[in-house]
Design an enzyme around this catalytic site. Sequence first.
Site, PDB file in Angstrom:
ATOM      1  N   ILE A 138       2.118  -5.512  -5.064  1.00 62.16           N
ATOM      2  CA  ILE A 138       1.002  -5.036  -5.813  1.00 62.16           C
ATOM      3  C   ILE A 138       0.775  -3.915  -6.146  1.00 62.16           C
ATOM      4  O   ILE A 138       0.471  -3.224  -5.235  1.00 62.16           O
ATOM      5  CB  ILE A 138      -0.037  -5.758  -6.359  1.00 62.16           C
ATOM      6  CG1 ILE A 138      -0.797  -6.868  -6.103  1.00 62.16           C
ATOM      7  CG2 ILE A 138      -1.026  -4.860  -7.720  1.00 62.16           C
ATOM      8  CD1 ILE A 138       0.029  -7.683  -7.096  1.00 62.16           C
TER       9      ILE A 138
ATOM     10  N   GLY B  57     -15.278  -8.181  -2.134  1.00 61.73           N
ATOM     11  CA  GLY B  57     -13.938  -7.847  -1.261  1.00 61.73           C
ATOM     12  C   GLY B  57     -13.794  -6.880  -2.909  1.00 61.73           C
ATOM     13  O   GLY B  57     -12.192  -6.759  -3.112  1.00 61.73           O
TER      14      GLY B  57
ATOM     15  N   ASP C 246     -18.585  -5.275  -0.931  1.00 64.38           N
ATOM     16  CA  ASP C 246     -18.206  -4.813   0.247  1.00 64.38           C
ATOM     17  C   ASP C 246     -18.236  -4.977   1.694  1.00 64.38           C
ATOM     18  O   ASP C 246     -19.764  -4.668   1.817  1.00 64.38           O
ATOM     19  CB  ASP C 246     -16.419  -3.831  -0.787  1.00 64.38           C
ATOM     20  CG  ASP C 246     -15.650  -3.744   0.070  1.00 64.38           C
ATOM     21  OD1 ASP C 246     -14.241  -4.297   0.032  1.00 64.38           O
ATOM     22  OD2 ASP C 246     -15.347  -3.351   1.356  1.00 64.38           O
TER      23      ASP C 246
ATOM     24  N   TYR D 216      -0.985 -13.959   8.502  1.00 61.50           N
ATOM     25  CA  TYR D 216      -1.497 -13.551   7.522  1.00 61.50           C
ATOM     26  C   TYR D 216      -0.958 -14.706   6.084  1.00 61.50           C
ATOM     27  O   TYR D 216      -2.114 -15.410   5.836  1.00 61.50           O
ATOM     28  CB  TYR D 216      -0.550 -12.422   6.814  1.00 61.50           C
ATOM     29  CG  TYR D 216      -1.233 -12.089   5.405  1.00 61.50           C
ATOM     30  CD1 TYR D 216      -2.697 -11.723   4.649  1.00 61.50           C
ATOM     31  CD2 TYR D 216      -0.323 -11.849   4.112  1.00 61.50           C
ATOM     32  CE1 TYR D 216      -2.536 -11.650   3.288  1.00 61.50           C
ATOM     33  CE2 TYR D 216      -0.299 -12.124   2.847  1.00 61.50           C
ATOM     34  CZ  TYR D 216      -1.697 -11.444   2.456  1.00 61.50           C
ATOM     35  OH  TYR D 216      -1.766 -11.070   1.059  1.00 61.50           O
TER      36      TYR D 216
HETATM   37  N1  SER Z   1       1.234  -7.231  -0.515  1.00 61.86           N
HETATM   38  C1  SER Z   1       0.702  -7.929   0.508  1.00 61.86           C
HETATM   39  C2  SER Z   1       1.690  -7.750   1.742  1.00 61.86           C
HETATM   40  O1  SER Z   1       2.158  -7.033   1.676  1.00 61.86           O
HETATM   41  C3  SER Z   1       1.843  -9.705   0.612  1.00 61.86           C
HETATM   42  O2  SER Z   1       0.145 -10.548  -0.481  1.00 61.86           O
HETATM   43  O3  SER Z   1       0.319  -8.207   2.937  1.00 61.86           O
END
Ligand code: SER
Length: 315
Positions: free
Chosen positions: A172, A9, A35, A142
Amino acid sequence: MKERIIIIGANGQIGSELALALRQKFGSDNVITSDIRVPEILKEGEIFETINVLDKQAVKALLEKYKPTQIYLLAAMLSATGEKYPQKAWDLNMNGLLNVLDLAIELSIKKIFWPSSIAVFGPNSPKSNTPQYCVMDPNSIYGISKLAGERLCEYYHEKYDLDIRSVRYPGIISWKTAPGGGTTDYAVDIFFEGIKHDKYDCFLSANTELPMLYMDDAVRGTIELMDAPAEQLSIRSSYNLAGISFTPAMIAEEIKKILPNFEISYVDNDPRQAIADSWPGSIDDSQARKDWNWEPTFDLKTMTEDMIKNLKTKL
Ligand code: SER
């Protein structure tokens, strides 16, 4: 021991920059990227293999071919896309991890990095300075997959002695590769749109505070965790990791200091708002600081300056 690393990935937001840093540290010969998509650019000397992490036989063949000492498993579906395709998100995030963990045992590959997320927390977790251990009731697929993944990592560490290391990444922020399908993506989009059009229509409300981290800190922190002596690590599920916490209104203010014509507006009723509302606003990462000397270096001001400087050149 000479390290050889496979990143699965590797074309995503985090993988593409981790690959750069790991190639610098270990040499291009010793870092294999893989990937499901072929990368747009492959520089001379870089090794890339196309792989679907759900194809266990193919992953096994890849690991047998390169005999890595470390695996970074970054293939995952993020929060917003996950809500559109919950079965697929669960399948990729869980079975991808299980494939890699089981193959690591079979092929005696000890060291693994797997990222978790602030999405493991939920509406009943403390909102501010969220501790490492507390009520965790994630309500996005998620977040559910990441929390289950954390439990698997600790279980495989205890039961099979795998040296798995993990952090709960906040959002991030980066300029080299865009994120995709996340709830925290606004904090990257805002810079691209701000520089291109002097305005941004934000999908989260003005006062939605979320934990974020600049890519430079994220990459350095990840490698520092992987380099830390195993006996110093007291957490084998996943470490809380914090950088900068802010709201859309706060980051817009900071951008205005450099782009005075910048204007932010807000969209109502975006489904990502509910996901953001279930997540912490800030994170207590004292255990990471204690165990492996984690320390972020960018604050809202320096991160904003660095993003705008680099994006202006790039765009
Ligand atoms: N950046 C991710 C998201 O917004 C959070 O781990 O899904």
